[in-house]
Structure formats: structure tokens, C-alpha cells
Design an enzyme around this catalytic site. Structure first.
Site, PDB file in Angstrom:
ATOM      1  N   ARG A 124       0.798  -1.231   0.000  1.00  0.00           N
ATOM      2  CA  ARG A 124       0.000   0.000   0.000  1.00  0.00           C
ATOM      3  C   ARG A 124       0.830   1.281   0.000  1.00  0.00           C
ATOM      4  NH1 ARG A 124      -2.513  -4.016   2.560  1.00  0.00           N
ATOM      5  NH2 ARG A 124      -4.711  -4.315   2.096  1.00  0.00           N
ATOM      6  N   HIS A 144      -0.925  -2.463  -4.563  1.00  0.00           N
ATOM      7  CA  HIS A 144      -0.367  -3.360  -5.584  1.00  0.00           C
ATOM      8  C   HIS A 144      -0.297  -2.763  -6.981  1.00  0.00           C
ATOM      9  CE1 HIS A 144      -0.064  -6.318  -2.555  1.00  0.00           C
ATOM     10  NE2 HIS A 144      -1.236  -6.904  -2.669  1.00  0.00           N
ATOM     11  N   HIS A 159       2.661 -12.691  -5.774  1.00  0.00           N
ATOM     12  CA  HIS A 159       1.544 -12.824  -4.833  1.00  0.00           C
ATOM     13  C   HIS A 159       0.947 -14.237  -4.859  1.00  0.00           C
ATOM     14  CE1 HIS A 159      -1.821 -11.510  -2.395  1.00  0.00           C
ATOM     15  NE2 HIS A 159      -1.437 -10.253  -2.453  1.00  0.00           N
ATOM     16  N   ASP A 217      -1.949  -9.908   8.326  1.00  0.00           N
ATOM     17  CA  ASP A 217      -1.824  -9.195   7.048  1.00  0.00           C
ATOM     18  C   ASP A 217      -0.854  -8.043   7.320  1.00  0.00           C
ATOM     19  OD1 ASP A 217      -2.082  -8.211   4.531  1.00  0.00           O
ATOM     20  OD2 ASP A 217      -4.238  -7.836   4.624  1.00  0.00           O
ATOM     21  N   GLU A 269       4.863 -12.507   0.735  1.00  0.00           N
ATOM     22  CA  GLU A 269       5.252 -11.559  -0.310  1.00  0.00           C
ATOM     23  C   GLU A 269       6.510 -10.817   0.143  1.00  0.00           C
ATOM     24  OE1 GLU A 269       1.556  -9.129  -0.894  1.00  0.00           O
ATOM     25  OE2 GLU A 269       0.750 -10.771   0.287  1.00  0.00           O
TER      26      GLU A 269
HETATM   27  C1  GLA Z   1      -2.175  -8.174   0.032  1.00  0.00           C
HETATM   28  C2  GLA Z   1      -2.724  -7.303   1.071  1.00  0.00           C
HETATM   29  C3  GLA Z   1      -4.002  -7.845   1.596  1.00  0.00           C
HETATM   30  C4  GLA Z   1      -4.964  -8.110   0.471  1.00  0.00           C
HETATM   31  C5  GLA Z   1      -4.316  -9.002  -0.542  1.00  0.00           C
HETATM   32  C6  GLA Z   1      -5.184  -9.217  -1.739  1.00  0.00           C
HETATM   33  O1  GLA Z   1      -1.531  -9.252   0.508  1.00  0.00           O
HETATM   34  O2  GLA Z   1      -1.827  -7.061   2.129  1.00  0.00           O
HETATM   35  O3  GLA Z   1      -4.579  -6.926   2.494  1.00  0.00           O
HETATM   36  O4  GLA Z   1      -5.333  -6.905  -0.128  1.00  0.00           O
HETATM   37  O5  GLA Z   1      -3.123  -8.469  -0.975  1.00  0.00           O
HETATM   38  O6  GLA Z   1      -6.495  -9.526  -1.401  1.00  0.00           O
END
Ligand code: GLA
Length: 383
Positions: free
Chosen positions: A111, A136, A209, A281, A346
Site C-alpha cells: 500500500r 499493488h 503474490h 496481514d 510476499e
Molecule cells: C495483500 C494485502 C491484503 C490483500 C491481498 C489481496 O496481501 O496485504 O490486504 O489486499 O493483498 O487480497
């Protein structure tokens, strides 16, 4: 100079075996790499699907649409190879919109707050495609473009992808030429090498991803998987998942994966950070902050015995536990991907670095080459 061709793949060299093979998709070809037409994009361009194989039996399929890994087989403790990635059965299913399954992500993985940043005094505005933030690479990021491809046969077959992103594409400055090489190694590892150059100062953060479920059964969640991450700190986030700027020690928190721990142990904890993420996350920052290729994470699935290790030159990793999967996306074989049926690791620079001067820089200058490598390696652990 390489000639990049999307319509015809050049097959260089020859595998010693040189025997004709055909696989489940009916593809017949020589050596360890094959190619079939995958489908047609809305603009009429054709996407291809490549199959990379090694002598052990590992098979990885990758399309030059989004550089997406569509399937990837790995052996369990009995030697049985099964697909361990989430994805779709066809190009048209990917085009319906899926959450980055197996895709190359750029120009900026993760982000950027409010879709804005300033570089050399110039303000840039990006798409706000994730709440108030840019995620992304924007609306048509590197996961949704057609890459030029060269297939290189050999004992360790390679797919070389190139994408030239125009100046101002998705709001980012500079013409960015990105090369990604997927190499299927003979030791059941996939190496992903990324390079990029620009003609104007810009920001870059590339990753892949892939969603994994090491059980090979996408009807199961990943909650029983055991995870270790060589990180002593993580980046707490706000409610929109933008880092607050703090590098918080994992010690004493549910973010401590310095020893193997089941995902289920902390994922539903009564913890504000877990609530913000809907589970894990977050971005973990490695104890080893060198840019050498180092092993940073391992995942073990007890039922199958499969182990996946991740090595990277990057300083951090986003560990995402499929919290946004909710059964609405139908994947391969008609399986609905339920909550937490896949996890992602990732490798990356920190989210929102363009706005956080204390974070390691993601700026790329003309004349420099962005260079990064990540390796996902599979093995088994017997009981
Ligand atoms: C990334 C983000 C998550 C989500 C995924 C896709 O990994 O960190 O919050 O948005 O991509 O769904």
C-alpha cells in the site's frame, strides 16, 4: 540484445533427454518447457501458458498475462506431486477479477497511503483502489498486463518476462523496464529474479503474490500450517493497513514467529493489530537486514509433510493469511476458496515507503538497476 517475443517463444538449448512429452493439458513438446495458447485478452492480444518441468517431476505453469503462476506441483512425504497454489482454470476466470492469485505485483507491491506521494518536490497521485489507499500498483498493475516472454529450455528451465511501463502509467513517474526471470531449479526451488530500470526518478517495489496451501487440498484452511519467520520486528498498521512508522518487537506478541508456530495459535487473538488485519496481514522486518540472499521464512504442513522455505534479498515480508477470501471466488476445479484457504509470503520493501522517510528507500534513479531475488524451495519432513 534479447528479442522479446510474445507470439513465438524461442526455445534455446536442448534438454539432454530431448524426448517428446505430453502432459495433462495435452501439450506436446521437447525438453523441460512447453507453451500453449492460453486465451485472448479483451484487446485481442493472445496470452500464452508455459509449463516448466524438472527431472524430479515438479511442474509449474505460468502465463505471460500478469506473469501469473497458475499451478505449481510439489511432492508430499510419500512422493506424490500435487498442486499447492490457488488460482483459476482459465484466462477468462482470471479476467473476471481475482485477488492477485500467483501474480507479479508492481510497480509498487503493497500500500501507498491515500494514493499519494512526493518525489523531488513533485506530487504524484495514484488510484485509490483499496479504501483510501493505493494497493499493488493500482487498477491495472503488473498483474493485469501482458508481458513479453522468452522460454529457455534446459535442466533448469526459465521463463523470461519483460514489461515496459510507460511514464505516468498508473500515476507513477518514469518509463520503467522490468525483467522477471522464473527459473525452475533441479532442487525443487523456483527462483524469481527481478530487475528494473527507469528514465526518471521513481519508486519500485516488486513481488509475487502466490497463495499457497501446502496440503494440496484447497477445501482445507491453512490454519494447521506451522510458520517460522526470521524477523524480530513487524510493522504495526492503522485500520487501513498503512504502517504507523513504528518497528515493533515481535517478542511477547502473537506476531512472534521466531519459532515454528501454527497459524491458528494467534490468528484470532484479541489484539488490535490482528483485528485491523482480520488476521495476519502485516509486514515482518528481518533480523538480517543485509541485501544478500538469505533464508527468511519456512512453512510446514503436518498432514502432507511438505515444507516450503523462502529466501530473499528483500528486507521484509508480508505474511497474509487469506483473510479476505470468503468463498465468493471459485478457483481451480470449481472449488470455492473459503476464508483462509491460502497464505501469501510476499517479499518486499516496507509498505508506504514513499511516504515514510525513515523506512529503507524504494526510490530508483535513472542509471541505477533495481535488482532483487526471491526463492521458494520445497522439501518434505518425514514424521
Ligand atoms: C495483500 C494485502 C491484503 C490483500 C491481498 C489481496 O496481501 O496485504 O490486504 O489486499 O493483498 O487480497
Amino acid at each position: 540484445m534479447f528479442l522479446y517475443m510474445s507470439a513465438v517463444a524461442a526455445l534455446y538449448g536442448c534438454n539432454s533427454g530431448n524426448s517428446e512429452k505430453s502432459d495433462a493439458s495435452g501439450q506436446k513438446d521437447k525438453g523441460n518447457i512447453g507453451k500453449v495458447i492460453y486465451g485472448t485478452l479483451p484487446d485481442g492480444a493472445e496470452a500464452d501458458l508455459y509449463t516448466l518441468r524438472n527431472a524430479n517431476g515438479m511442474t509449474i505453469r505460468i502465463t505471460n498475462y500478469g506473469g501469473i503462476i497458475t499451478s505449481w506441483t510439489a511432492p508430499d512425504k510419500t512422493g506424490k506431486y500435487e498442486d499447492i497454489t490457488l488460482g483459476c482454470d482459465s484466462l477468462s476466470d482470471y479476467l473476471k477479477g481475482v485477488p492477485y492469485f500467483g501474480a507479479l505485483v508492481g510497480r509498487y507491491g503493497n500500500r501507498i497511503a491515500n494514493g499519494k506521494f512526493t518525489l523531488n518536490g513533485q506530487a504524484y497521485t495514484l488510484a485509490q483502489n483499496n479504501g483510501p489507499n493505493s494497493l499493488h500498483g493500482g487498477i491495472k498493475g503488473f498483474d493485469k498486463v501482458l508481458w513479453q516472454a522468452i522460454a529457455v529450455d534446459g535442466e533448469e528451465p526459465q521463463l523470461k518476462l519483460r514489461y515496459v511501463s510507460a511514464d505516468e502509467e498508473e500515476g507513477f513517474p518514469g518509463t520503467l523496464t522490468t525483467d522477471v526471470t522464473y527459473t525452475l531449479q533441479k532442487d525443487n526451488a523456483l527462483s524469481i529474479d527481478y530487475t528494473a530500470t527507469t528514465d526518471k526518478p521513481t519508486v519500485v517495489n516488486l513481488t509475487n503474490h502466490a497463495y499457497f496451501n501446502l496440503s494440496g487440498d484447497m477445501n482445507k484452511t491453512v490454519l494447521d500450517h506451522e510458520v517460522a519467520i526470521k524477523a524480530d520486528r513487524f510493522l504495526p498498521v492503522d485500520e487501513t493497513l498503512i504502517p504507523t512508522g513504528e518497528l515493533k518487537p515481535v517478542a511477547g506478541t502473537v506476531f512472534d514467529f521466531t519459532k515454528f508456530k501454527k497459524i491458528s495459535e494467534g490468528i484470532n487473538a484479541d489484539d488490535q493489530q490482528i483485528k485491523f488485519g482480520g488476521g495476519y496481514d502485516h509486514c515482518w522486518v528481518f533480523a538480517d537486514n543485509s541485501n544478500s540472499l538469505k533464508e527468511v521464512a519456512s512453512v510446514f504442513e503436518p498432514g502432507s509433510g511438505r515444507v516450503m522455505t523462502v529466501s530473499t534479498t528483500e528486507p521484509a515480508i508480508q505474511f497474509y493469511t487469506g483473510n479476505f477470501l470468503d468463498g465468493t471466488v471459485t478457483g481451480k476445479g470449481g472449488v470455492s476458496y473459503a476464508h483462509r484457504t491460502g497464505f501469501c509470503l510476499e517479499t518486499e520493501h516496507y509498505p508506504d515507503s514513499p511516504n515514510q522517510p525513515k523506512f529503507p528507500s524504494t526510490v530508483l534513479q535513472p542509471g541505477e538497476t533495481y535488482r532483487t531475488t526471491t526463492v521458494y524451495k520445497f522439501s518434505v519432513k518425514q514424521d
